[in-house]
Design a protein around this motif. Sequence first.
Motif, PDB file in Angstrom:
ATOM      1  N   GLU A  40      34.240  29.099 -36.062  1.00 11.78           N
ATOM      2  CA  GLU A  40      33.828  29.780 -34.827  1.00 11.78           C
ATOM      3  C   GLU A  40      32.305  29.955 -34.812  1.00 11.78           C
ATOM      4  N   PHE A  41      31.734  30.382 -35.940  1.00 13.32           N
ATOM      5  CA  PHE A  41      30.280  30.521 -35.990  1.00 13.32           C
ATOM      6  C   PHE A  41      29.610  29.194 -35.667  1.00 13.32           C
ATOM      7  N   TYR A  42      30.036  28.133 -36.367  1.00 14.79           N
ATOM      8  CA  TYR A  42      29.396  26.828 -36.173  1.00 14.79           C
ATOM      9  C   TYR A  42      29.736  26.190 -34.828  1.00 14.79           C
ATOM     10  N   SER A  43      30.752  26.676 -34.151  1.00 14.45           N
ATOM     11  CA  SER A  43      31.014  26.180 -32.794  1.00 14.45           C
ATOM     12  C   SER A  43      30.024  26.778 -31.794  1.00 14.45           C
ATOM     13  N   LEU A  44      29.371  27.873 -32.193  1.00 12.07           N
ATOM     14  CA  LEU A  44      28.391  28.547 -31.339  1.00 12.07           C
ATOM     15  C   LEU A  44      26.950  28.349 -31.803  1.00 12.07           C
ATOM     16  N   TYR A  45      26.770  28.320 -33.124  1.00 13.42           N
ATOM     17  CA  TYR A  45      25.418  28.315 -33.692  1.00 13.42           C
ATOM     18  C   TYR A  45      25.288  27.244 -34.768  1.00 13.42           C
ATOM     19  N   ASP A  46      24.052  26.812 -34.961  1.00 13.89           N
ATOM     20  CA  ASP A  46      23.745  25.850 -36.011  1.00 13.89           C
ATOM     21  C   ASP A  46      23.458  26.561 -37.324  1.00 13.89           C
ATOM     22  N   ARG A  47      22.690  27.631 -37.229  1.00 16.58           N
ATOM     23  CA  ARG A  47      22.302  28.396 -38.411  1.00 16.58           C
ATOM     24  C   ARG A  47      21.840  29.761 -37.952  1.00 16.58           C
ATOM     25  N   ALA A  48      21.575  30.650 -38.932  1.00 16.93           N
ATOM     26  CA  ALA A  48      21.142  32.006 -38.589  1.00 16.93           C
ATOM     27  C   ALA A  48      20.252  32.567 -39.676  1.00 16.93           C
ATOM     28  N   ASP A  49      19.316  33.386 -39.260  1.00 18.00           N
ATOM     29  CA  ASP A  49      18.483  34.155 -40.176  1.00 18.00           C
ATOM     30  C   ASP A  49      18.742  35.631 -39.906  1.00 18.00           C
ATOM     31  N   LEU A  98      42.261  35.301 -48.686  1.00 14.81           N
ATOM     32  CA  LEU A  98      40.823  35.555 -48.746  1.00 14.81           C
ATOM     33  C   LEU A  98      40.068  34.242 -48.923  1.00 14.81           C
ATOM     34  N   TRP A  99      38.898  34.156 -48.307  1.00 14.37           N
ATOM     35  CA  TRP A  99      38.117  32.920 -48.272  1.00 14.37           C
ATOM     36  C   TRP A  99      36.701  33.052 -48.806  1.00 14.37           C
ATOM     37  N   LEU A 100      36.024  34.174 -48.506  1.00 14.67           N
ATOM     38  CA  LEU A 100      34.572  34.282 -48.659  1.00 14.67           C
ATOM     39  C   LEU A 100      34.167  35.162 -49.833  1.00 14.67           C
ATOM     40  N   ASP A 101      33.017  34.801 -50.442  1.00  9.58           N
ATOM     41  CA  ASP A 101      32.509  35.565 -51.568  1.00  9.58           C
ATOM     42  C   ASP A 101      30.982  35.538 -51.579  1.00  9.58           C
ATOM     43  N   PRO A 102      30.328  36.709 -51.665  1.00  6.36           N
ATOM     44  CA  PRO A 102      28.895  36.736 -51.932  1.00  6.36           C
ATOM     45  C   PRO A 102      28.725  36.693 -53.452  1.00  6.36           C
ATOM     46  N   TRP A 103      28.493  35.529 -54.002  1.00  7.88           N
ATOM     47  CA  TRP A 103      28.541  35.331 -55.445  1.00  7.88           C
ATOM     48  C   TRP A 103      27.158  35.380 -56.075  1.00  7.88           C
ATOM     49  N   THR A 109      30.200  35.231 -64.032  1.00  6.63           N
ATOM     50  CA  THR A 109      31.614  35.217 -63.652  1.00  6.63           C
ATOM     51  C   THR A 109      31.824  34.069 -62.678  1.00  6.63           C
ATOM     52  N   GLU A 110      33.061  33.687 -62.503  1.00  2.00           N
ATOM     53  CA  GLU A 110      33.407  32.658 -61.528  1.00  2.00           C
ATOM     54  C   GLU A 110      33.485  33.286 -60.141  1.00  2.00           C
ATOM     55  N   PRO A 111      33.176  32.533 -59.092  1.00  2.00           N
ATOM     56  CA  PRO A 111      33.350  33.068 -57.740  1.00  2.00           C
ATOM     57  C   PRO A 111      34.813  33.449 -57.501  1.00  2.00           C
ATOM     58  N   GLU A 112      35.003  34.530 -56.761  1.00  2.62           N
ATOM     59  CA  GLU A 112      36.341  34.996 -56.418  1.00  2.62           C
ATOM     60  C   GLU A 112      36.298  35.526 -54.990  1.00  2.62           C
ATOM     61  N   PRO A 113      37.121  34.989 -54.100  1.00  2.00           N
ATOM     62  CA  PRO A 113      37.039  35.422 -52.697  1.00  2.00           C
ATOM     63  C   PRO A 113      37.376  36.898 -52.522  1.00  2.00           C
ATOM     64  N   SER A 114      36.597  37.541 -51.659  1.00  2.00           N
ATOM     65  CA  SER A 114      36.759  38.976 -51.406  1.00  2.00           C
ATOM     66  C   SER A 114      36.960  39.311 -49.939  1.00  2.00           C
ATOM     67  N   PHE A 115      36.725  38.337 -49.043  1.00  2.00           N
ATOM     68  CA  PHE A 115      36.775  38.608 -47.608  1.00  2.00           C
ATOM     69  C   PHE A 115      37.593  37.537 -46.899  1.00  2.00           C
ATOM     70  N   ALA A 116      38.294  37.971 -45.851  1.00  2.00           N
ATOM     71  CA  ALA A 116      39.148  37.057 -45.091  1.00  2.00           C
ATOM     72  C   ALA A 116      38.425  36.430 -43.907  1.00  2.00           C
ATOM     73  N   ASP A 117      37.315  37.053 -43.460  1.00  2.00           N
ATOM     74  CA  ASP A 117      36.647  36.537 -42.259  1.00  2.00           C
ATOM     75  C   ASP A 117      35.151  36.796 -42.325  1.00  2.00           C
ATOM     76  N   LEU A 118      34.416  36.036 -41.533  1.00  2.00           N
ATOM     77  CA  LEU A 118      32.956  36.129 -41.523  1.00  2.00           C
ATOM     78  C   LEU A 118      32.439  37.482 -41.030  1.00  2.00           C
ATOM     79  N   PRO A 119      33.017  38.101 -39.982  1.00  2.00           N
ATOM     80  CA  PRO A 119      32.501  39.412 -39.569  1.00  2.00           C
ATOM     81  C   PRO A 119      32.569  40.463 -40.681  1.00  2.00           C
ATOM     82  N   SER A 120      33.671  40.535 -41.404  1.00  2.00           N
ATOM     83  CA  SER A 120      33.791  41.498 -42.511  1.00  2.00           C
ATOM     84  C   SER A 120      32.752  41.211 -43.584  1.00  2.00           C
TER      85      SER A 120
END
Length: 133
Positions: A40-49, A98-103, A109-120
């Motif tokens: 959904e993000f990439y369907s609207l935007y190319d990138r973000a700062d 869960l899909w996303l991780d700020p690693w 440690t190994e990455p481990e997903p903590s979030f199900a969606d980009l808004p969270s």
Amino acid sequence: MSELQDCLKWLEEEYPDEIELFPRTCGDEILEKVPEPLREFYSLYDRADFPFGHIFSPEEALNDPIAKQAFGNEWFQFGCDEYFTFWLCRFEPDDLGLWLDPWDHDSETEPEPSFADLPSFLHFLEGETDIPF
């Protein structure tokens, strides 16, 4: 308005001079290659700062040889902060959906997903960041 659009609108209101959203430039063939929670993000935007980090363009993220070597086919590095955290999204969810991780690459440690969606994920990052104004 979707949850993502609500989140981005809120962030723009909170940080009116610190957020830049770049219009979509990728075609559908690129969009199909990114993990589902980012489409959904990439369907609207190319990138973000943001004041707390950056979302890369899908082409940049898909073609980063260092990220491919580091994360293989399990993780997609779609962004980072200015310090030590890679923003990762699995290509498939874990058993909990869960899909996303700020690693933190220094965490040993190994990455481990903590979030199900980009808004969270973005709300968490914003809340964890001390942004001086």
